[in-house]
Design an enzyme around this catalytic site. Structure first.
Site, mmCIF file in Angstrom:
data_model
loop_
_atom_site.group_PDB
_atom_site.id
_atom_site.type_symbol
_atom_site.label_atom_id
_atom_site.label_comp_id
_atom_site.label_asym_id
_atom_site.label_seq_id
_atom_site.Cartn_x
_atom_site.Cartn_y
_atom_site.Cartn_z
ATOM 1 N N HIS A 6 0.840 -1.212 0.000
ATOM 2 C CA HIS A 6 0.000 0.000 0.000
ATOM 3 C C HIS A 6 0.869 1.254 0.000
ATOM 4 O O HIS A 6 0.560 2.236 0.687
ATOM 5 C CB HIS A 6 -0.944 -0.002 1.205
ATOM 6 C CG HIS A 6 -2.058 -1.001 1.111
ATOM 7 N ND1 HIS A 6 -3.205 -0.780 0.384
ATOM 8 C CD2 HIS A 6 -2.187 -2.247 1.646
ATOM 9 C CE1 HIS A 6 -4.004 -1.838 0.486
ATOM 10 N NE2 HIS A 6 -3.411 -2.746 1.239
ATOM 11 N N ASP A 39 -0.866 -5.110 5.883
ATOM 12 C CA ASP A 39 -1.815 -6.006 5.213
ATOM 13 C C ASP A 39 -1.562 -6.032 3.713
ATOM 14 O O ASP A 39 -0.946 -5.137 3.151
ATOM 15 C CB ASP A 39 -3.256 -5.565 5.490
ATOM 16 C CG ASP A 39 -3.560 -4.190 4.929
ATOM 17 O OD1 ASP A 39 -2.659 -3.323 4.957
ATOM 18 O OD2 ASP A 39 -4.687 -3.952 4.463
ATOM 19 N N GLU A 40 -2.054 -7.058 3.075
ATOM 20 C CA GLU A 40 -2.098 -7.184 1.612
ATOM 21 C C GLU A 40 -0.752 -6.865 0.943
ATOM 22 O O GLU A 40 -0.698 -6.232 -0.107
ATOM 23 C CB GLU A 40 -3.210 -6.293 1.046
ATOM 24 C CG GLU A 40 -4.588 -6.732 1.521
ATOM 25 C CD GLU A 40 -5.704 -5.806 1.091
ATOM 26 O OE1 GLU A 40 -6.804 -6.322 0.792
ATOM 27 O OE2 GLU A 40 -5.507 -4.585 1.077
ATOM 28 N N ALA A 41 0.325 -7.326 1.568
ATOM 29 C CA ALA A 41 1.668 -7.111 1.003
ATOM 30 C C ALA A 41 1.980 -8.230 0.013
ATOM 31 O O ALA A 41 2.963 -8.968 0.147
ATOM 32 C CB ALA A 41 2.704 -7.054 2.122
ATOM 33 N N HIS A 42 1.133 -8.357 -1.003
ATOM 34 C CA HIS A 42 1.224 -9.493 -1.919
ATOM 35 C C HIS A 42 2.466 -9.442 -2.792
ATOM 36 O O HIS A 42 2.887 -10.472 -3.338
ATOM 37 C CB HIS A 42 -0.028 -9.554 -2.800
ATOM 38 C CG HIS A 42 -1.314 -9.591 -2.036
ATOM 39 N ND1 HIS A 42 -1.464 -10.317 -0.866
ATOM 40 C CD2 HIS A 42 -2.516 -8.987 -2.266
ATOM 41 C CE1 HIS A 42 -2.709 -10.157 -0.413
ATOM 42 N NE2 HIS A 42 -3.352 -9.354 -1.237
#
Length: 533
Positions: A275, A338-341
């Site tokens: 993000h 979060d969401e550190a893909h």
């Protein structure tokens, strides 16, 4: 024909008696308008539900002679001024602040085992007293007093009244110490006045934590002197390509001050290592290839990552957290996670191992989204759980294990208290990736049992996030937050024994006229029998 215009003495006496009765009736109604008024709001008809209520006795009536007694403390006097600022416009009464006298409304600090935020409210025909161990408790007691008065008290013009407070005693304190609401100012920038308006709405329901999501792919919203392009360039856009914006340090301090005056602590979040496109676009050296990507105005997630291998990344993190900590008197810094893909698991763990100690270095407690539990949460860290009922058993087990090992939890299940989720498929705003979340679903769960196996001591509280991919103005925020925000506040404050949907929706319906008076744009859920007048 004259006799048709004359009366006998008996007729005269009868007519005179009837006129006297009629006049007496008119006089009675005029002198006692409360004879026609609705009964005072019962002491238990407020949100959040109080811990203990003992109704009894006649009500107290606020009149032109009422004063507000505040003792010698400057802080108590300030709370008294806040109360009179609410009451004076609608009542039209002077309501002077005084340190002496009897009767009226009294605000008093007195050690009574009520804790940091508890209060006791007593109402008799002679007056109303709110006592607390600490100023926050007095302030919360004032919010209960507001809800015990007719909704018209919230209006800014003189209303007819009467202004009565039911007799009896309320003794109250919160179930959880952390009762939060998150406001995403990154997807769409929100001005200082818009944030203040939301703070006032949070305060009415005894919420005490304001989590500000200050950075994301679409915008960086806080000045950092040592990295000036973050705000100047990274903050120059938003979802859909609008002008964006950012807070100067003076702006941020004003938000912190305003929140503190309403007993809310600001929890700033800089989301990382994912993000982060707004930061990556602002400084090429934060990218592994040394090339800055373009600014981003879409809504996809998971594509950006700080360069975990570069020392410049940790110089950046240290500078940002140092400056933010210096601006923030509260206890917490939120580092996202979060969401550190686009970050490998090994890199994610390495990054969190290096960043968490920086938070402690600047005297703060670290909060991260619950993916932090997949790394090595430091002692005292708090994980914010945003999973769903359908989140995998393995992911939930990871969170439970961390909680058993001492990591605190804030509960924000997305399919319960993400306030940007659509109510129904026809809701014109919001998203639906976590499902459709009507008012009952948002309210009808218990934080203590939501994640089986989590020790009760690990649960710090509840937070209701409001993401703004589709929200641009205050009316949008309000439509998605209300009425669900009130339920989240009750889950955080009220004893488990008070939790009952049928009772709650009756109390919730009574909030509708108050929101109308306050100009709050709310969703009139068909699950609630809202008043029609």
């Amino acid at each position: 024909m004259r006799r048709n215009h004359s009366t006998t003495p008996r007729t005269t006496r009868i007519l005179g008696s009837l006129l006297l009765v009629a006049a007496a009736g008119v006089f009675t109604v005029a002198a006692h308008p409360e004879a026609r008024a609705a009964a005072p709001t019962p002491l238990d008809r407020v949100i959040p539900a109080p811990a203990s209520v003992e109704p009894g006795g006649a009500p107290y009536r606020i009149t032109r002679a009422t004063g507000v007694r505040v003792g010698g403390s400057a802080e108590v006097r300030r709370i008294g001024a806040y109360l009179t600022g609410i009451l004076r416009p609608a009542t039209g009464y002077p309501l002077p602040l005084t340190e002496h006298g009897t009767g009226g409304i009294e605000l008093r600090l007195s050690k009574g085992g009520l804790g940091a935020e508890g209060y006791r409210l007593r109402s008799t025909p002679a007056g109303v007293s709110i006592t607390a161990d600490a100023p926050a408790g007095l302030f919360h007691g004032v919010q209960t007093l507001r809800q015990l008065l007719p909704a018209a008290v919230e209006r800014k013009t003189v209303q007819p009244g009467p202004w009565r407070i039911a007799g009896g005693t309320v003794e109250d304190r919160p179930r959880y110490a952390y009762r939060g609401a998150m406001l995403d100012v990154s997807r769409h920038f929100l001005t200082v006045p818009q944030v203040k308006r939301y703070i006032d709405q949070l305060a009415l329901y005894k919420i005490n934590e304001l989590h500000l999501h200050l950075s994301d792919d679409q915008g960086w919203r806080i000045t950092v002197d040592s990295w000036p392009r973050l705000a100047a360039y990274g903050g120059s856009t938003e979802v859909g390509g609008g002008a964006g914006g950012h807070y100067t340090k003076a702006d941020y301090r004003e938000i912190v001050r305003y929140a503190a005056a309403r007993y809310l602590e600001v929890v700033p979040e800089i989301d990382m290592p994912g993000h982060t496109n707004a930061a990556l676009a602002s400084y090429a050296k934060l990218n592994c290839d040394g090339v800055a990507p373009p600014l981003y105005t879409g809504t996809e997630v998971g594509f950006s990552s700080l360069c975990v291998a570069k020392q410049a990344t940790y110089d950046f993190v240290d500078d940002v957290l140092r400056e933010l900590a210096a601006l923030t008197p509260g206890r917490y810094l939120h580092i996202g996670g979060d969401e550190a893909h686009s970050t490998s698991h090994a890199d994610y763990v390495s990054f969190m191992d290096r960043v968490q100690p920086v938070v402690a270095k600047y005297g703060k407690t670290v909060i991260g989204w619950h993916q932090l539990t997949g790394a090595h949460p430091v002692q005292g860290a708090i994980a914010q759980y945003w999973g769903l009922d359908r989140t995998s058993a393995a992911e939930k087990a990871q969170v439970v294990e961390a909680a058993r090992n001492g990591t605190g939890l804030i509960l924000s299940p997305a399919d319960r208290v993400y306030l940007d989720m659509k109510y129904t498929k026809d809701t014109p705003l919001g998203l639906d990736w976590a499902g459709l979340v009507e008012v009952r679903r948002s309210y009808d769960w218990d934080p203590a049992t939501y994640l089986p196996g989590v020790p009760a001591s690990a649960i710090r509280g509840v937070e209701a996030p409001l993401w703004t991919e589709t929200l641009k103005k205050s009316a949008d925020l309000e439509y998605m937050a209300f009425p669900r925000l009130a339920g989240a506040a009750e889950l955080g404050w009220s004893p488990a024994a008070t939790h009952d949907w049928d009772a709650y929706r009756t109390r919730l319906a009574a909030q509708g006229p108050r929101w109308d008076a306050l100009g709050i744009n709310y969703y009139r859920s068909p699950q609630v029998s809202w008043p029609t007048s």
